[in-house]
Design a protein around this motif. Structure first.
Motif: not given
Length: 404
Positions: A191-196, A200-205, A281-290
């Protein structure tokens, strides 16, 4: 059409990698000419609640509890064998089975009894990543891999393959068939506003998502401490932890650590999600961390990679099969928050690196971990075992009883 009985202690909608593995075989084996009947515990909510059309062929057993509470019966005998009566009634009403596939150590015991009774092959897939740490763990491993003499052991990752070989399973009986995941043909753009905002997080997070039970093997405390370091270098970074609390005080300690480090705006505990919610859930991430300290495979990592997400992961267990440092993700040192923070910072501050690693991650999953490949290889193994059993007068495994 040949018919397999799949014994699974849990089955979706219960979450977990072993449960998703069983479901994928059940759902897709018919495309390769096999019918799978699932027998599982009935003391979970029905799959019908989520997807009404998918209950056919799934039998949720419940009557065994009546035997356990019947004081007229020998309790210890009921503990061992009460499920068998219900399984017998189930199989009597179905067409004959050609193979039994057990999806855990405990179902392997049932599976050997049923397979021997029907003179059909037994396949086992042991997903537990550390059974040796359980009570009588060494005995459990020897039972599953040696004493029960499975005709084939399926290893969903190199970690499981090496463990089976170390337990003395002959080379021709252990089969590395990587755990497969669904990969969508097209991945929506960020999304243009990011996944934040989705969290419930700010845009461009910039959002790093970690999926899994909150307990020590998942390295949640190390992730929280890494977030405290990384936020000073990448203020836009946020960490979302998705998963239930584990069976100890570890989850409480993780939340207390986040509060102690004043990470209320940086680390979000999002709780568990149903399996059908995980793609979103996974799509709403910029990266996955394990940041795992131990991992049998890494299902959420593979699913995220299939969505084109770069990964930050430790090279433990099955994660080493998935993530190559600098190729499709960032590999970090287990138990080292500083190493983890460095990797998160690199991705959070370098969109081009994120895009390159994410695209490579998707390609690697398509090549090695697609669910269609897993099911095709599994059903081909089924067919080979059934053919061999029918050509031989003795179908019971002849694996030696001298093990490690």
């Amino acid at each position: 059409m040949p018919h397999a009985l799949l014994l699974a202690p849990w089955f979706p909608p219960c979450p977990g990698g072993a449960e998703r593995y069983a479901y994928r075989l059940y759902e897709q084996a018919v495309r390769n000419g096999w019918t799978i009947t699932v027998a599982t515990d009935g003391h979970t909510r029905s799959l019908r609640e989520a997807v009404p059309a998918l209950e056919e062929g799934v039998y949720r057993l419940t009557r065994y509890k009546e035997q356990l509470s019947d004081n007229r019966r020998v309790t210890w005998r009921s503990m061992q064998f009460s499920v068998l009566d219900e399984l017998h009634g189930l199989l009597d009403g179905l067409r004959p089975i050609d193979l039994v596939h057990a999806n855990s150590i405990e179902t392997a015991v049932l599976g050997r009894i049923v397979a021997d009774h029907h003179d059909v092959p037994l396949v086992v897939t042991i997903h537990e990543h550390a059974p040796q740490t359980e009570t009588f763990g060494r005995g459990r491993l020897r039972l599953a891999f040696h004493r029960l003499a499975p005709d084939a052991v399926i290893a969903p990752s190199s970690f499981y393959y090496e463990r089976a070989r170390a337990q003395g399973v002959p080379l021709d009986r252990v089969h590395l068939i990587p755990h497969g995941v669904e990969v969508p043909p097209v991945v929506p753009a960020r999304p243009s506003t990011g996944h934040g905002p989705a969290w419930g997080l700010p845009e461009d997070t910039w959002v790093a998502v970690s999926v899994g039970r909150i307990y020590r093997p998942k390295g949640t405390l190390e992730l929280i401490r890494a977030a405290a370091i990384a936020r000073r270098r990448a203020p836009q970074l946020r960490v979302v932890i998705v998963g239930p609390d584990g069976p100890s005080e570890y989850a409480r300690a993780a939340r207390e650590e986040a509060r102690r480090l004043n990470l209320g705006e940086v680390v979000r505990f999002a709780g568990p999600r149903r399996p059908e919610e995980m793609p979103a859930v996974l799509w709403q991430a910029d990266a996955i961390v394990a940041p795992s300290l131990a991992e049998g495979f890494g299902l959420a990592v593979a699913e995220g990679m299939g969505l084109g997400k770069p990964v930050v992961a430790t090279a433990v267990g099955g994660l080493a099969d998935l993530v190559a440092d600098g190729v499709n993700g960032e590999v970090v040192t287990p138990g080292d928050p500083e190493s983890l923070a460095d990797a998160l910072t690199r991705l959070a501050t370098d969109p081009e690196r994120c895009a390159r690693l994410g695209a490579a991650a998707r390609r690697s999953v398509l090549r090695r971990h697609h669910v269609a490949t897993m099911v095709a290889e599994t059903t081909a193994l089924y067919a080979s075992l059934v053919m061999t059993a029918r050509q031989s007068p003795a179908t019971v495994s002849t694996l030696s009883h001298n093990g490690p």
